[in-house]
Design an enzyme around this catalytic site. Structure first.
Site, PDB file in Angstrom:
ATOM      1  N   SER A   1      -4.418   2.419  -9.039  1.00  0.00           N
ATOM      2  CA  SER A   1      -5.184   3.634  -9.137  1.00  0.00           C
ATOM      3  C   SER A   1      -5.893   3.899 -10.391  1.00  0.00           C
ATOM      4  O   SER A   1      -5.564   3.609 -11.460  1.00  0.00           O
ATOM      5  CB  SER A   1      -3.915   4.687  -8.829  1.00  0.00           C
ATOM      6  OG  SER A   1      -4.509   6.128  -9.086  1.00  0.00           O
TER       7      SER A   1
ATOM      8  N   LYS B   1       1.612   2.334 -11.502  1.00  0.00           N
ATOM      9  CA  LYS B   1       0.284   1.710 -11.121  1.00  0.00           C
ATOM     10  C   LYS B   1      -0.213   0.510 -11.877  1.00  0.00           C
ATOM     11  O   LYS B   1      -0.826  -0.355 -11.589  1.00  0.00           O
ATOM     12  CB  LYS B   1      -0.621   2.581 -10.651  1.00  0.00           C
ATOM     13  CG  LYS B   1      -0.639   3.756  -9.513  1.00  0.00           C
ATOM     14  CD  LYS B   1      -0.393   2.811  -8.246  1.00  0.00           C
ATOM     15  CE  LYS B   1      -0.645   3.299  -7.129  1.00  0.00           C
ATOM     16  NZ  LYS B   1      -0.037   2.735  -5.822  1.00  0.00           N
TER      17      LYS B   1
ATOM     18  N   TYR C   1       3.147   7.961 -12.001  1.00  0.00           N
ATOM     19  CA  TYR C   1       2.633   7.329 -11.039  1.00  0.00           C
ATOM     20  C   TYR C   1       1.732   6.457 -11.738  1.00  0.00           C
ATOM     21  O   TYR C   1       1.601   5.005 -11.721  1.00  0.00           O
ATOM     22  CB  TYR C   1       1.654   8.307 -10.290  1.00  0.00           C
ATOM     23  CG  TYR C   1       0.473   7.760  -9.363  1.00  0.00           C
ATOM     24  CD1 TYR C   1       1.120   7.573  -8.272  1.00  0.00           C
ATOM     25  CD2 TYR C   1      -0.555   7.998  -9.577  1.00  0.00           C
ATOM     26  CE1 TYR C   1       0.389   7.014  -7.209  1.00  0.00           C
ATOM     27  CE2 TYR C   1      -1.575   7.470  -8.605  1.00  0.00           C
ATOM     28  CZ  TYR C   1      -0.998   7.228  -7.363  1.00  0.00           C
ATOM     29  OH  TYR C   1      -1.904   6.662  -6.480  1.00  0.00           O
TER      30      TYR C   1
ATOM     31  N   ARG D   1      -3.823  12.198   2.644  1.00  0.00           N
ATOM     32  CA  ARG D   1      -3.011  13.415   2.187  1.00  0.00           C
ATOM     33  C   ARG D   1      -2.603  13.461   0.601  1.00  0.00           C
ATOM     34  O   ARG D   1      -2.213  14.347   0.202  1.00  0.00           O
ATOM     35  CB  ARG D   1      -1.631  13.637   3.161  1.00  0.00           C
ATOM     36  CG  ARG D   1      -0.718  12.210   2.918  1.00  0.00           C
ATOM     37  CD  ARG D   1       0.399  12.525   3.754  1.00  0.00           C
ATOM     38  NE  ARG D   1       1.479  11.549   3.452  1.00  0.00           N
ATOM     39  CZ  ARG D   1       2.547  11.434   3.768  1.00  0.00           C
ATOM     40  NH1 ARG D   1       2.903  12.215   4.583  1.00  0.00           N
ATOM     41  NH2 ARG D   1       3.420  10.541   3.767  1.00  0.00           N
TER      42      ARG D   1
ATOM     43  N   ASN E   1       0.808  -1.263  -0.015  1.00  0.00           N
ATOM     44  CA  ASN E   1       0.130  -0.130  -0.158  1.00  0.00           C
ATOM     45  C   ASN E   1       0.839   1.243   0.062  1.00  0.00           C
ATOM     46  O   ASN E   1       0.403   2.315  -0.353  1.00  0.00           O
ATOM     47  CB  ASN E   1      -0.906   0.089   1.149  1.00  0.00           C
ATOM     48  CG  ASN E   1      -1.364   1.307   1.597  1.00  0.00           C
ATOM     49  OD1 ASN E   1      -2.390   1.557   0.958  1.00  0.00           O
ATOM     50  ND2 ASN E   1      -0.945   1.949   2.582  1.00  0.00           N
TER      51      ASN E   1
ATOM     52  N   ALA F   1     -10.034   9.942   1.028  1.00  0.00           N
ATOM     53  CA  ALA F   1      -9.518  11.174   1.417  1.00  0.00           C
ATOM     54  C   ALA F   1      -8.293  10.984   2.313  1.00  0.00           C
ATOM     55  O   ALA F   1      -8.485  10.628   3.362  1.00  0.00           O
ATOM     56  CB  ALA F   1     -10.780  11.829   2.328  1.00  0.00           C
TER      57      ALA F   1
END
Ligand code: NAI
Length: 708
Positions: free
Chosen positions: A441, A458, A454, A489, A389, A487
């Site tokens: 993602s 992913k 990213y 950071r 994760n 939700a």
């Protein structure tokens, strides 16, 4: 015919079976229940006799016999061990999947043992029971294999603590067989005589059901759901109508030994019985946990000091797992570090009564990954679950994406998953159990501006999963991928503020926990999850089209003209591996396969099957084989066909042969189902849909001689 040792480890199933209260009552009546234990027979207050679990998986057992190639004329049910994980609901669909795990050689004189293990899941998502079947092949010994462990059960040197007498009716098998075991040996007097018996015998599993009722009655009356294990060895056959006595010795609270004897002559019919049951406290605890729990499981959650990882770790801890809370405590872009993030989550788990330890290694290096797994082994002895994760962001448009930002994101997300999963996978394989979660993602699955690094990392994880799933399959290691929306950071400046409130990470956790549980047998899937909404995403492939004739290279213009069909995803399919995905391409150029596929769709005929049988013949498998199969097909497409295999050749002709080796009788519909793989040959035989006369053994050659 030798045992097929290659069948060891090959997945069997899923075999599914729908059932409702009538199936349970029919089974109960079949194993002698009545007004004395009405709770098994009356739908208003129905309880399930736990041994129903074996009656529900005959299809699986038949496939074990077929795949192992055990000689059917010497086959006996040797032992049965059932481990119960959850109470059996009174209706639903059961799905059973497993494998042959061992083949032991007891010597040419004694025979061989084929051991298979299968887990059965209920349509409500819970794992109900594990069956360990031991089939005794009297004629298959002497292949030079390991003799296997030899275990015994020592009965105490005192009178049984309880004895339960029962009188199965002389017609008992006629009732019992309606639960699925319709093998002729238990109904057909001629078949029984040909097998060396005076008349049809009791099903061993019918007596097994009598024994199961007896132990429940004396040890935990009225609460069959407390049974956690029921293990027996079938030692003698018995005729219907002969009374039996089940003798029970209670060894301690939660465990007893038993056997069932022929009350007329004292022969032990069921031997070495072990029954275990749960305390009332344990039953209450399980009920509270609603089925899914992680007792005795060790879980690693990377990046568990905040956001989603923290939510997963807290839930795992609450449900009994020993949790390694990994987090290097850095900033959102992965810089810096500290111990407090992981420490705080460990404190939270401990203060709620759970077990956890902190780890501060980075997933971004191979050493870090190894250290995380070593920490789990050192503290808790094993690793069952890994949730990959940990994550960072370094968003830039591609033009501004310097190598360090590209590499940093790759290192944490893609290499990070490799770094932690690899050493964990090695340990999971040793334990034949593992649940791995990867985190992708929406940016990877669908794209998002400014996130090429990213998104690539992913999406790379999906490729990692697609192959790891295949490698883990036979070791009971599942790997699934989650695409969360929550939700944290990472998303505070991406998601609209009004949504941020609704996107608690806790909404993602239930799906992740289910995927980490024993109950989840699915592998290789991607799920979106957020706000309490969950769905699956998948790579699918359209039906495509041949441009040209497959010999001449088509022009770009010809391809352009076909783009509508090339792009079409109408009736798109998912494929389990790269070879399978290659299949439609090959089929598109194979007229025979195409024709066959079309024929299947339109309705394959019995005649077409026999017309194609010579083409399906495998001469390499036929050396030294000399056999005549006489097929006798009934129904609207009825007819006789003889198939003569001799000296590596095959001849098929309509009509009957004067001296067939093996006669196979079947209804046309069942025959076509068997040919198209919808009906397993062994199930057809044991289920009475395929009748075999003459040399039974030779019928086992058919699968090898013909690739239909
Ligand atoms: P987060 O920033 O709250 O948590 C990530 C944690 O990973 C942090 O505590 C961080 O210290 C830790 N971490 C970073 N690099 C590490 C390393 N090298 N070794 C060990 N720990 C490290 O973020 P969030 O949102 O909880 O993200 C969790 C995962 O979910 C990430 O993989 C992320 O990409 C993914 N994700 C999250 C989405 C969301 O909506 N929050 C959307 C899609 C994916």
């Amino acid at each position: 015919m030798a045992l097929n040792l290659d069948a060891i480890g090959k997945k069997i199933g899923p075999v599914s079976k729908e059932y409702n209260w009538k199936d349970l009552v029919l089974y109960a009546l079949g194993v002698g229940a009545g007004f004395d234990d009405l709770e098994y027979c009356y739908e208003q207050k129905l309880k399930v006799i736990p041994s129903f679990s074996i009656a529900s998986v005959f299809g699986f057992l038949a496939e074990v016999a077929g795949d192992s190639n055990v000689d059917l004329s010497g086959i006996l049910h040797g032992e049965q061990d059932i481990i119960f994980h959850n109470p059996i609901p009174t209706e639903g669909t059961l799905s059973t999947e497993g494998a042959i795990t061992h083949m032991y050689d007891k010597g040419a004189e004694k025979g061989a043992l084929v051991v298979a293990e299968a887990d059965t899941m209920h349509s409500n998502g819970s794992k109900l029971f594990t069956n360990i079947f031991t089939i005794f092949g009297r004629k298959d010994g002497g292949f030079g294999g390991d003799p296997g462990p030899s275990e015994t059960v020592e009965f105490p040197d005192r009178d049984p603590d309880f004895e339960e007498k029962a009188s199965p009716s002389p017609d008992q098998p006629l009732m019992y067989r309606l639960s699925g075991d319709v093998f002729q040996l238990h109904v057909d007097p001629d078949f029984a005589k040909a097998s060396g018996f005076e008349k049809p015998i009791m099903h061993g599993l019918c007596t097994h059901g009598f024994a199961c009722r007896a132990v429940i009655k004396h040890l935990f009356p009225g609460e069959p759901e407390r049974m956690s294990r029921f293990r027996v060895r079938f030692s003698r056959t018995i005729y219907p109508g002969v009374p039996v006595t089940t003798q029970i010795w209670k060894m301690e609270e939660g465990r007893a030994l038993f056997r069932t004897i022929n009350a007329e002559n004292g022969d032990v019919v069921i031997d070495r019985g072990v029954v275990e049951w749960l305390s009332k406290e344990e039953m209450e605890r399980r009920a509270r946990l609603g089925g899914i729990n992680f007792d005795d499981r060790v879980a690693i959650v990377t990046g568990a000091g905040a956001g989603l990882g923290r939510a997963y770790a807290l839930e795992l801890g609450r449900l009994g797992a020993k949790v390694v809370v990994n987090d290097l405590g850095g900033a959102r872009d992965g810089t810096g570090g500290g111990t407090s993030a992981a420490d705080q989550v460990v404190e939270e788990i401990k203060s709620s009564g759970g077990e956890a330890m902190a780890n501060y290694d980075s997933v971004a290096t191979a050493e870090g990954g190894q250290a995380i797994v070593d920490a789990a082994i050192q503290a808790f002895g094993k690793v069952d679950i890994v949730i990959n994760n940990a994550g960072i962001l370094r968003d830039k448009t591609l033009a501004k994406m310097e190598p360090e930002n590209w590499d940093a994101v790759m290192d944490v997300h893609l290499k990070g998953a490799y770094n932690v999963t690899r050493p964990a996978f090695v340990k999971m394989r040793e334990n034949r159990y593992g649940r791995i979660i990867l985190t992708t993602s929406g940016a990877g699955l669908y794209g998002n501006f400014g996130q090429t690094n990213y998104s690539a990392a992913k999406m790379g994880l999906l490729g990692f999963m697609n192959t790891l799933r295949i490698e883990g399959d036979k070791h009971n290691i599942n790997v699934n991928t989650i695409a969360p929306v929550a939700a944290t950071r990472l998303t505070e400046d991406v998601l609209p503020p009004e949504l941020f409130e609704k996107l608690k990470p806790e909404f993602v956790a239930p799906l992740v926990l289910y995927l980490c549980s024993e109950q989840c047998t699915g592998t290789g899937a991607v799920y979106n999850a957020g706000m309490g909404y969950y769905n699956r995403a998948a790579v699918v492939t359209g039906p495509g089209v041949v441009v040209g004739d497959g010999k001449e290279i088509p022009t770009p213009e010809a391809v352009a003209a076909s783009m509508g069909k090339i792009k079409s995803l109408e009736s798109a399919e998912e494929f389990p591996n790269a070879m399978a995905a290659f299949g439609p391409m090959l089929a598109a150029f194979s007229p025979k396969k195409k024709e066959a596929a079309e024929a299947g769709g339109r309705g394959l005929t019995v005649k077409a099957v026999f017309d194609g049988m010579v083409d399906a013949f495998q001469p390499d498998a036929a050396s030294g084989v000399d056999v005549v199969f006489q097929w006798d097909i009934s129904g609207t497409q009825s007819g006789l066909w003889s198939v003569v295999v001799k000296d590596g050749t095959c001849e098929v002709s309509e009509g009957s042969h004067s001296s067939p080796t093996t006669i196979l009788k079947m209804a046309d519909e069942d025959f076509l189902k068997m040919i198209t793989g919808e009906l397993n040959a062994m199930s057809a035989y044991t289920g009475g849909k395929l009748k075999i006369e003459g040399d039974l053994m030779k019928s086992q050659l058919i699968e090898k001689l013909f690739k239909l």
